[in-house]
Scaffold this motif. Sequence first.
Motif, PDB file in Angstrom:
ATOM      1  N   CYS A  69      14.283  19.339  47.268  1.00  0.00           N
ATOM      2  CA  CYS A  69      13.315  19.468  48.356  1.00  0.00           C
ATOM      3  C   CYS A  69      12.997  18.061  48.843  1.00  0.00           C
ATOM      4  N   ALA A  70      13.466  17.759  50.035  1.00  0.00           N
ATOM      5  CA  ALA A  70      13.258  16.435  50.608  1.00  0.00           C
ATOM      6  C   ALA A  70      12.044  16.450  51.527  1.00  0.00           C
ATOM      7  N   ALA A  71      11.196  15.458  51.369  1.00  0.00           N
ATOM      8  CA  ALA A  71       9.982  15.368  52.175  1.00  0.00           C
ATOM      9  C   ALA A  71      10.093  14.232  53.183  1.00  0.00           C
ATOM     10  N   SER A  72       9.562  14.459  54.351  1.00  0.00           N
ATOM     11  CA  SER A  72       9.511  13.395  55.348  1.00  0.00           C
ATOM     12  C   SER A  72       8.178  12.682  55.230  1.00  0.00           C
ATOM     13  N   GLY A  73       8.103  11.486  55.742  1.00  0.00           N
ATOM     14  CA  GLY A  73       6.875  10.716  55.663  1.00  0.00           C
ATOM     15  C   GLY A  73       6.934   9.681  54.559  1.00  0.00           C
ATOM     16  N   ARG A  74       5.932   8.803  54.530  1.00  0.00           N
ATOM     17  CA  ARG A  74       5.952   7.679  53.598  1.00  0.00           C
ATOM     18  C   ARG A  74       4.905   7.796  52.501  1.00  0.00           C
ATOM     19  N   THR A  75       4.290   8.985  52.364  1.00  0.00           N
ATOM     20  CA  THR A  75       3.237   9.122  51.363  1.00  0.00           C
ATOM     21  C   THR A  75       3.598  10.139  50.300  1.00  0.00           C
ATOM     22  N   PHE A  76       4.890  10.341  50.066  1.00  0.00           N
ATOM     23  CA  PHE A  76       5.330  11.354  49.105  1.00  0.00           C
ATOM     24  C   PHE A  76       4.695  11.140  47.749  1.00  0.00           C
ATOM     25  N   SER A  77       4.520   9.917  47.330  1.00  0.00           N
ATOM     26  CA  SER A  77       3.984   9.629  45.997  1.00  0.00           C
ATOM     27  C   SER A  77       2.530  10.041  45.848  1.00  0.00           C
ATOM     28  N   MET A  78       1.880  10.405  46.929  1.00  0.00           N
ATOM     29  CA  MET A  78       0.493  10.864  46.861  1.00  0.00           C
ATOM     30  C   MET A  78       0.401  12.392  46.773  1.00  0.00           C
ATOM     31  N   TYR A  79       1.528  13.051  46.723  1.00  0.00           N
ATOM     32  CA  TYR A  79       1.547  14.505  46.683  1.00  0.00           C
ATOM     33  C   TYR A  79       2.025  15.013  45.335  1.00  0.00           C
ATOM     34  N   ALA A  80       1.258  15.931  44.759  1.00  0.00           N
ATOM     35  CA  ALA A  80       1.769  16.741  43.667  1.00  0.00           C
ATOM     36  C   ALA A  80       2.686  17.794  44.289  1.00  0.00           C
ATOM     37  N   MET A  81       3.714  18.191  43.553  1.00  0.00           N
ATOM     38  CA  MET A  81       4.707  19.101  44.105  1.00  0.00           C
ATOM     39  C   MET A  81       4.859  20.342  43.237  1.00  0.00           C
ATOM     40  N   GLY A  82       5.294  21.399  43.873  1.00  0.00           N
ATOM     41  CA  GLY A  82       5.502  22.627  43.130  1.00  0.00           C
ATOM     42  C   GLY A  82       6.670  23.431  43.674  1.00  0.00           C
ATOM     43  N   TRP A  83       7.176  24.299  42.836  1.00  0.00           N
ATOM     44  CA  TRP A  83       8.187  25.279  43.243  1.00  0.00           C
ATOM     45  C   TRP A  83       7.610  26.664  42.992  1.00  0.00           C
ATOM     46  N   PHE A  84       7.744  27.519  43.969  1.00  0.00           N
ATOM     47  CA  PHE A  84       7.351  28.908  43.866  1.00  0.00           C
ATOM     48  C   PHE A  84       8.557  29.759  44.235  1.00  0.00           C
ATOM     49  N   ARG A  85       8.480  31.035  43.904  1.00  0.00           N
ATOM     50  CA  ARG A  85       9.578  31.923  44.267  1.00  0.00           C
ATOM     51  C   ARG A  85       9.048  33.296  44.636  1.00  0.00           C
ATOM     52  N   GLN A  86       9.806  33.984  45.469  1.00  0.00           N
ATOM     53  CA  GLN A  86       9.426  35.315  45.906  1.00  0.00           C
ATOM     54  C   GLN A  86      10.645  36.213  45.891  1.00  0.00           C
ATOM     55  N   ALA A  87      10.598  37.211  45.027  1.00  0.00           N
ATOM     56  CA  ALA A  87      11.664  38.199  44.937  1.00  0.00           C
ATOM     57  C   ALA A  87      11.389  39.329  45.933  1.00  0.00           C
ATOM     58  N   PRO A  88      12.418  40.066  46.325  1.00  0.00           N
ATOM     59  CA  PRO A  88      12.221  41.155  47.284  1.00  0.00           C
ATOM     60  C   PRO A  88      11.178  42.147  46.799  1.00  0.00           C
ATOM     61  N   GLY A  89      10.215  42.444  47.660  1.00  0.00           N
ATOM     62  CA  GLY A  89       9.190  43.418  47.336  1.00  0.00           C
ATOM     63  C   GLY A  89       8.102  42.914  46.415  1.00  0.00           C
ATOM     64  N   LYS A  90       8.134  41.634  46.092  1.00  0.00           N
ATOM     65  CA  LYS A  90       7.135  41.083  45.182  1.00  0.00           C
ATOM     66  C   LYS A  90       6.367  39.947  45.846  1.00  0.00           C
ATOM     67  N   GLU A  91       5.252  39.605  45.259  1.00  0.00           N
ATOM     68  CA  GLU A  91       4.467  38.500  45.777  1.00  0.00           C
ATOM     69  C   GLU A  91       5.082  37.166  45.342  1.00  0.00           C
ATOM     70  N   ARG A  92       4.750  36.133  46.095  1.00  0.00           N
ATOM     71  CA  ARG A  92       5.199  34.807  45.733  1.00  0.00           C
ATOM     72  C   ARG A  92       4.545  34.408  44.410  1.00  0.00           C
ATOM     73  N   GLU A  93       5.331  33.815  43.518  1.00  0.00           N
ATOM     74  CA  GLU A  93       4.809  33.438  42.219  1.00  0.00           C
ATOM     75  C   GLU A  93       5.159  31.991  41.881  1.00  0.00           C
ATOM     76  N   PHE A  94       4.330  31.418  41.049  1.00  0.00           N
ATOM     77  CA  PHE A  94       4.519  30.056  40.597  1.00  0.00           C
ATOM     78  C   PHE A  94       5.722  29.953  39.676  1.00  0.00           C
ATOM     79  N   ALA A  95       6.494  28.868  39.819  1.00  0.00           N
ATOM     80  CA  ALA A  95       7.610  28.617  38.919  1.00  0.00           C
ATOM     81  C   ALA A  95       7.411  27.308  38.149  1.00  0.00           C
ATOM     82  N   ALA A  96       7.138  26.216  38.872  1.00  0.00           N
ATOM     83  CA  ALA A  96       7.020  24.918  38.211  1.00  0.00           C
ATOM     84  C   ALA A  96       6.209  23.968  39.082  1.00  0.00           C
ATOM     85  N   ALA A  97       5.579  22.989  38.432  1.00  0.00           N
ATOM     86  CA  ALA A  97       4.789  22.003  39.159  1.00  0.00           C
ATOM     87  C   ALA A  97       4.910  20.651  38.479  1.00  0.00           C
ATOM     88  N   ILE A  98       4.710  19.603  39.277  1.00  0.00           N
ATOM     89  CA  ILE A  98       4.769  18.242  38.750  1.00  0.00           C
ATOM     90  C   ILE A  98       3.704  17.410  39.437  1.00  0.00           C
TER      91      ILE A  98
END
Length: 127
Positions: free
Chosen positions: A20-49
């Motif tokens: 996941c590539a981010a634009s801008g020069r303040t990336f280091s000020m952002y915590a990041m996460g990955w979520f996922r959504q399977a068909p027919g299901k709600e979006r759910e948390f997978a991982a964070a940093i």
Amino acid sequence: QLQASGGGLVQAGGSLRLSCAASGRTFSMYAMGWFRQAPGKEREFAAAISRSDSSTSYADSVKGRFTISRDNAKSTVYLQMNSLKLEDTAVYYCAAKWSNDYGGSRYYTTNNEYDHWGQGTQVTVSS
């Protein structure tokens, strides 16, 4: 702006690495996460940093198989996915949360905490 890539079709037991590539020069000020959504299901948390790369968190369903990492010099966050299972099939989204916590060790695990979202990348695991 967040641009996710790396999804695809993989057999069960295989591996993929999402980016996941981010634009801008303040990336280091952002915590990041990955979520996922399977068909027919709600979006759910997978991982964070945390923004400082010092802390990570994983959903129980992916713990021990997925690894989140980031390269602040490249403004990119990764999700290495190993030992993929059929139930990992989903659209995977990266997300960014402005985080000015002292030390930069905080991570976030819920949808509504994040400020920005990528467009998603499809991961399909076949038997």
